[in-house]
Write a protein that holds these residues in place. Structure first.
Motif, PDB file in Angstrom:
ATOM      1  N   ILE A 191       4.368  -2.989 -49.179  1.00 60.62           N
ATOM      2  CA  ILE A 191       4.710  -2.920 -47.751  1.00 60.62           C
ATOM      3  C   ILE A 191       6.219  -2.994 -47.558  1.00 60.62           C
ATOM      4  O   ILE A 191       6.801  -2.228 -46.780  1.00 60.62           O
ATOM      5  CB  ILE A 191       4.033  -4.095 -46.990  1.00 60.62           C
ATOM      6  N   MET A 241      11.224   3.786 -45.152  1.00 63.87           N
ATOM      7  CA  MET A 241      11.216   4.374 -43.807  1.00 63.87           C
ATOM      8  C   MET A 241      12.591   4.203 -43.169  1.00 63.87           C
ATOM      9  O   MET A 241      13.132   5.119 -42.559  1.00 63.87           O
ATOM     10  CB  MET A 241      10.177   3.673 -42.909  1.00 63.87           C
ATOM     11  N   LEU A 246       1.952   1.944 -45.042  1.00 66.03           N
ATOM     12  CA  LEU A 246       2.035   0.927 -43.989  1.00 66.03           C
ATOM     13  C   LEU A 246       0.763   0.879 -43.155  1.00 66.03           C
ATOM     14  O   LEU A 246       0.319  -0.190 -42.748  1.00 66.03           O
ATOM     15  CB  LEU A 246       3.242   1.213 -43.084  1.00 66.03           C
ATOM     16  N   PHE A 286       4.639   5.856 -44.723  1.00 65.42           N
ATOM     17  CA  PHE A 286       3.890   5.546 -43.510  1.00 65.42           C
ATOM     18  C   PHE A 286       2.399   5.361 -43.823  1.00 65.42           C
ATOM     19  O   PHE A 286       1.749   4.459 -43.280  1.00 65.42           O
ATOM     20  CB  PHE A 286       4.085   6.671 -42.478  1.00 65.42           C
ATOM     21  N   SER A 295       8.415  -0.020 -45.938  1.00 65.46           N
ATOM     22  CA  SER A 295       9.232  -0.215 -44.731  1.00 65.46           C
ATOM     23  C   SER A 295      10.693   0.085 -45.028  1.00 65.46           C
ATOM     24  O   SER A 295      11.381   0.742 -44.228  1.00 65.46           O
ATOM     25  CB  SER A 295       9.142  -1.659 -44.222  1.00 65.46           C
TER      26      SER A 295
END
Lengths: 412, 182
Positions: free
Chosen positions: A323, A330, A226, A223, A327
Motif C-alpha cells: 500500500i 501514485m 490501493l 491504483f 501510494s
C-alpha cells in the motif's frame, strides 16, 4: 454461483457509497479551490489544470490498456481486477468533459497557438499543419471517441459473457484487444505529443510518449493495488484476490517501475550525450536549481526505493508495504508530470539555455486533488454497477476456486 | 534383504507414484507424519511440492542481490578509475566524470556479476558436481525424468525405521516401495 457473486457484490455497495461521498467531498473542495485560483490567476490555473488533467487521464486509459493485456494474456490476476479495470475504463467520458478547460486555455498553455510568434518562427511554421488549434481540438475529440468506444465494447461484452455460457463475448474481447493495444499505443503517443511535448514545440524526443504511456500503466497497477487490498478482505473477491494475486500486482509495479526508469534514463542518456542545442535545452532547464533536486527525488522515489522494496517477494507480501509503495508511486507520477510540465511554462521561448526557479503553486496540488476526487467518485459509481467477478469466462472458474478455498478453510 | 530395522547401510526408502497430485498428497502426509529428511523427484515442476516436503527457503536471491551490488560498484569504479585516474581523455568535450555514460556499463556488470554469481551459487548449494547419488540404484528411478514421481524418505531421518516406514509408505498407495542402497 452468479447470484451469489451478485449478492456479495451488492453487499459492498454501502462501502462504495462511503468512498464516493468522501471522494466527492474532496473533489468538490478541490474544484472550488481551483475555480478560486482561476479567478485570481488565469495563467497558473491553466498550468495546474493541465497537470491535473494529464495526470488523471492516465487512469481510464491505463485501465483500458491493462484490460486489453489481460484479455490477450489471461492469468488469474486479470480476473481478480477485471471489473475494476472496466470501471476505470468506463470513466472515459468523465475525463473528456474534465479536459475541456484545456481546450479553452490552449492559448495560455501552448506557444504554438500564438499566431504572430509562429509566423516569425520557421520551425513552428513547418509544424503548423499538425500543431494548429483546429486540428488539436479534432484530435482531442478523436482520442476520446476511440478510447470510449473501445472501453464501452469491452465492458458490454464482459457483461454479456456473464449471462451466457457461449464463449463468443470472450472471443470478441480478445479479437478487439489485439489491434486495440496497438491503437491505444498510437493514440497515447499522439496524446502525449499534444498535451505534454508540444508545451515546448521546438523540442522532440521519440521515447517521450512511451514514458508517458508506461506511466499510465504504472499508475493503473498502483491504483488497482490501493483498491484491491481492502476489497480482498470481502466476498466475493476474497478467494480470488489472494495475497499471491496482490503480490502479482506488486510484481507488475516492479516491472513498470523498471520500464519507466529504463525509458526515462534512455531519453536522458541520448540527449545528454548528443548535446544538441535543440534537444539539450529541455534537460538544461530541468537540471538546474531546485529542478535538479526534483530530478534526484524522481530517481530515488520513482525508481530506487520502490524498486528495492518490490524486488524481494518477502517484502512485497506485506500488504502494508504494498500500500505504501502504491501510494508513493501514485504521488511520484504526479511529481514526474510536474517536472515535465511546469518548467515548460517558465521557459516559453524554447531553444534557449535558461535557468528557471522551482516555484510550486498551491494550485498544482488543488487541481489534481479536485480532479482526482471527481474521478474516484465516478470510478466507484461504475464499480458498483456490475458484479465484482466476471462469470462464464472459459478460462476461469470462480465456482471451483471458491469451493477449493472453502475446503482449505475447513482444514485450517 | 537386510534385517536391521534401523536402516543401516541403506540410503532410504523410495515410493513411486504415477501422478504429480499423488506425489504431492503423499509428500504432505509423510511430512505430517513427522518425517523431515525427505526428497521428492519429478519430471516436471509440481507447485507446492517444495513446501510439502519442508524444503527450506534458500537465500539464493540474497546471493544474487549481493553479487549484483558488487558488480554494479565494480563496474562504476572501473570506469571512474579509467576516466578520472588512469587515462583521462577528452571525448567530444564531455566531462571526464560523465555520470550518465557510466550507467550502461554499470548496469551490464551488475547483471553479469548477478548472473554468474547465481549460477555458481546454484552449483555450490546443490553440491554439484555429484558423480554418484544412491537414488540411481533403484532401477525404476530412470523414469523420474520421464513419467513417474518419487518420494524418498532418507535413513538419516530420526524417525526412520525400515519396516515401519515401509508400511507407512505402502499405505500411501504407491506403485511400488523400494529400498535405496547407499
Amino acid at each position: 454461483m452468479i447470484e451469489e457473486i451478485q449478492r456479495h457484490s451488492e453487499a459492498l455497495a454501502p462501502r462504495f457509497d462511503g468512498y464516493r461521498r468522501r471522494a466527492l467531498a474532496i473533489g468538490l473542495i478541490g474544484i472550488a479551490a481551483t475555480v478560486f485560483g482561476y479567478l485570481t490567476d488565469h495563467q497558473q490555473f491553466f498550468e495546474s489544470y493541465l497537470l491535473g488533467f494529464t495526470y488523471w487521464v492516465c487512469m481510464p486509459v491505463g485501465c483500458l490498456g491493462v484490460l486489453m493485456i489481460h484479455h490477450l494474456g489471461g492469468g488469474r490476476w486479470g480476473f481478480a481486477i477485471r471489473r475494476m479495470l472496466e470501471a476505470g475504463a468506463s470513466t472515459m467520458p468523465v475525463m473528456f468533459i474534465l479536459g475541456l478547460p484545456i481546450l479553452a486555455g490552449m492559448h495560455d498553455l501552448f506557444p504554438w497557438t500564438h499566431t504572430e510568434a509562429v509566423a516569425n518562427d520557421e520551425v513552428l511554421t513547418h509544424k503548423l499543419p499538425y500543431l494548429n488549434s483546429t486540428f488539436f481540438i479534432i484530435r482531442y475529440v478523436a482520442y476520446f471517441a476511440i478510447w470510449t468506444a473501445m472501453a464501452m465494447l469491452l465492458t458490454r461484452w464482459s457483461v454479456q459473457q456473464d449471462q451466457t455460457q457461449e464463449t463468443w463475448p470472450t472471443r470478441r474481447m480478445q479479437i478487439l484487444s489485439g489491434p486495440g493495444i496497438v491503437l491505444l499505443s498510437l493514440l497515447g503517443t499522439f496524446a502525449g505529443t499534444d498535451w505534454l511535448m508540444s508545451l515546448e514545440p521546438h523540442w522532440f524526443s521519440t521515447i517521450f510518449c512511451a514514458i508517458y504511456i508506461l506511466g499510465m500503466a504504472l499508475m493503473t497497477w498502483a491504483f488497482m493495488t490501493l483498491v484491491g487490498v481492502p476489497l480482498s478482505k470481502h466476498q466475493p473477491l476474497d478467494v480470488l484476490l489472494t495475497n499471491e494475486r496482490l503480490r502479482d500486482l506488486g510484481t507488475m509495479m516492479l516491472g513498470f517501475v523498471m520500464l519507466w526508469a529504463y525509458t526515462s534514463f534512455s531519453q536522458l542518456l541520448i540527449i545528454w550525450s548528443g548535446n544538441l542545442p535543440e534537444e539539450i535545452t529541455w534537460y538544461y532547464t530541468r537540471l538546474q536549481g531546485g529542478w535538479l533536486y526534483l530530478g534526484y527525488a524522481l530517481i530515488g522515489f520513482h525508481f530506487a526505493v520502490p524498486f528495492l522494496l518490490l524486488l524481494s517477494s518477502r517484502v512485497k507480501s506485506h500488504l502494508r508495504i504494498l500500500i505504501v509503495v502504491a501510494s508513493g508511486l501514485m504521488f511520484m507520477r504526479l511529481v514526474d508530470l510536474y517536472w515535465i510540465t511546469a518548467p515548460a511554462f517558465r521557459d516559453h521561448d524554447g531553444g534557449v539555455l535558461q535557468s528557471v526557479a522551482l516555484t510550486p503553486h498551491w494550485l498544482d496540488l488543488a487541481a489534481p486533488i479536485g480532479l482526482g476526487g471527481i474521478w474516484v467518485f465516478f470510478f466507484f459509481g461504475q464499480l458498483k454497477k456490475r458484479p465484482l467477478v466476471p462469470s462464464n469466462d472459459p478460462r476461469f472458474d470462480y465456482g471451483a476456486l471458491a469451493a477449493e478455498a472453502q475446503e482449505h478453510g475447513h482444514h485450517g | 534383504m537386510n534385517d536391521t530395522s534401523t536402516g543401516n547401510g541403506a540410503h532410504g526408502l523410495m515410493a513411486e507414484f504415477e501422478t504429480p497430485d499423488e506425489l504431492l498428497a503423499a509428500a504432505q502426509k509423510t511430512y505430517g507424519e513427522g518425517y523431515r529428511r525427505l526428497d521428492a523427484y519429478s519430471p516436471l515442476p509440481v507447485h507446492g511440492l517444495g513446501a510439502a516436503i519442508g524444503f527450506p527457503q534458500t537465500n539464493i536471491a540474497v546471493i544474487s542481490f549481493i553479487c549484483g551490488v558488487i558488480g554494479g560498484l565494480a563496474g562504476f569504479a572501473l570506469q571512474y578509475w579509467v576516466h578520472m585516474i588512469e587515462y583521462p581523455i577528452n571525448i567530444g568535450g564531455r566531462p571526464h566524470f560523465s555520470g550518465p555514460m557510466f550507467i550502461p556499463v554499470t548496469f551490464e556488470t551488475t547483471i553479469l556479476f548477478a548472473a554468474v554469481g547465481t549460477v555458481v551459487a546454484l552449483i555450490v548449494l546443490n553440491r554439484l558436481p555429484q558423480p554418484y547419488h544412491p537414488v540411481f540404484n533403484v532401477p525404476e528411478f530412470e523414469r523420474a525424468s520421464q513419467d513417474r514421481f518419487f518420494l524418498c524418505v532418507e535413513s538419516t531421518d530420526p524417525q526412520y525405521e525400515t519396516e515401519g516406514t515401509r508400511s507407512f509408505l505402502q499405505s500411501l498407495g504407491p506403485v511400488k516401495v523400494s529400498e535405496v542402497e547407499a
